[in-house]
Scaffold this motif. Structure first.
Motif, PDB file in Angstrom:
ATOM      1  N   LEU A  51       0.908  -1.200   0.120  1.00 38.77           N
ATOM      2  CA  LEU A  51       0.071  -0.103   0.058  1.00 38.77           C
ATOM      3  C   LEU A  51       0.978   1.213   0.106  1.00 38.77           C
ATOM      4  CD1 LEU A  51      -2.670  -1.039   2.456  1.00 38.77           C
ATOM      5  CD2 LEU A  51      -2.609  -1.362   0.200  1.00 38.77           C
ATOM      6  N   SER A  52       2.127   1.104  -0.435  1.00 39.28           N
ATOM      7  CA  SER A  52       2.935   2.366  -0.242  1.00 39.28           C
ATOM      8  C   SER A  52       3.298   3.037  -1.662  1.00 39.28           C
ATOM      9  CB  SER A  52       4.292   1.916  -0.005  1.00 39.28           C
ATOM     10  OG  SER A  52       5.000   0.860  -0.996  1.00 39.28           O
ATOM     11  N   SER A  53       2.466   2.387  -2.585  1.00 42.68           N
ATOM     12  CA  SER A  53       2.756   3.152  -3.894  1.00 42.68           C
ATOM     13  C   SER A  53       1.926   4.565  -3.958  1.00 42.68           C
ATOM     14  CB  SER A  53       2.154   2.314  -5.143  1.00 42.68           C
ATOM     15  OG  SER A  53       0.776   2.104  -4.926  1.00 42.68           O
ATOM     16  N   GLN A  54       2.452   5.517  -4.488  1.00 44.10           N
ATOM     17  CA  GLN A  54       1.825   6.940  -4.623  1.00 44.10           C
ATOM     18  C   GLN A  54       0.726   6.999  -5.827  1.00 44.10           C
ATOM     19  OE1 GLN A  54       4.379   9.965  -4.457  1.00 44.10           O
ATOM     20  NE2 GLN A  54       5.487   9.411  -2.653  1.00 44.10           N
ATOM     21  N   ALA A  89      -3.408  -4.424  -9.887  1.00 38.81           N
ATOM     22  CA  ALA A  89      -3.334  -4.211 -11.221  1.00 38.81           C
ATOM     23  C   ALA A  89      -4.829  -3.432 -11.646  1.00 38.81           C
ATOM     24  CB  ALA A  89      -3.304  -5.337 -12.205  1.00 38.81           C
ATOM     25  N   ASP A  90      -5.507  -3.702 -10.810  1.00 39.01           N
ATOM     26  CA  ASP A  90      -7.089  -3.242 -10.760  1.00 39.01           C
ATOM     27  C   ASP A  90      -7.689  -3.292  -9.539  1.00 39.01           C
ATOM     28  OD1 ASP A  90      -9.367  -2.035 -12.014  1.00 39.01           O
ATOM     29  OD2 ASP A  90     -10.277  -4.080 -11.690  1.00 39.01           O
ATOM     30  N   GLY A  91      -8.163  -2.191  -9.059  1.00 36.74           N
ATOM     31  CA  GLY A  91      -9.011  -2.186  -7.779  1.00 36.74           C
ATOM     32  C   GLY A  91      -8.570  -1.398  -6.504  1.00 36.74           C
ATOM     33  N   ARG A  92      -7.820  -0.343  -6.980  1.00 40.89           N
ATOM     34  CA  ARG A  92      -7.336   0.516  -5.898  1.00 40.89           C
ATOM     35  C   ARG A  92      -8.408   1.063  -4.960  1.00 40.89           C
ATOM     36  NH1 ARG A  92      -3.646   0.574  -9.870  1.00 40.89           N
ATOM     37  NH2 ARG A  92      -1.503   0.185  -9.425  1.00 40.89           N
ATOM     38  N   HIS A  93      -9.425   1.659  -5.860  1.00 35.65           N
ATOM     39  CA  HIS A  93     -10.400   2.374  -5.176  1.00 35.65           C
ATOM     40  C   HIS A  93     -11.423   1.237  -4.138  1.00 35.65           C
ATOM     41  CE1 HIS A  93     -10.146   4.740  -8.692  1.00 35.65           C
ATOM     42  NE2 HIS A  93     -10.244   5.862  -7.913  1.00 35.65           N
TER      43      HIS A  93
END
Length: 125
Positions: A51-54, A89-93
């Motif tokens: 969860l560290s990606s900006q 790859a998909d689903g950050r929200h």
């Protein structure tokens, strides 16, 4: 007295979403979802995700508000998609919504192969 206008968001076009693994390669999220549709769905511990990606760095207020609305509207019954390295790859929200709601897991599928990218750009280190 007339009401002030309501702010309207641009319509989100999911077919325009792309995933990049940071190497300059890009994949259509719609194509990745299609390729992974038959993969087993499992309960992925949120604590196991990076969860560290900006994301949304330097986004204007209206763009951030649009993302917040997408978090609120996110369907947690729809599995996220993890790439061949375990990255989102998909689903950050959906992940953000699950974290906010205090969930421990999220439904996920994980790709075990790296498909050919849809496009490649020069990678700058």
């Amino acid at each position: 007295m007339a009401k002030p206008p309501k702010i309207k968001f641009n319509k989100h076009e999911p077919l325009q979403d792309y995933f990049t693994d940071g190497t300059g390669a890009f994949w259509s999220v719609a194509k990745l979802q299609e390729d992974a549709k038959d993969l087993e769905v499992f309960d992925c511990p949120l604590a196991s995700l990076d969860l560290s990606s900006q994301i949304w760095d330097g986004a204007p207020i209206i763009e951030l508000a649009s993302h917040c609305k997408r978090v609120i509207d996110a369907d947690l019954d729809c599995p996220i998609l993890l790439d061949w390295h375990g990255l989102i790859a998909d689903g950050r929200h959906r992940v953000i919504k699950a974290v906010i709601k205090g969930h421990r897991t999220i439904k996920a599928r994980r790709m075990t192969w790296r498909p050919d990218p849809c496009r490649k750009e020069e990678h700058k280190q």
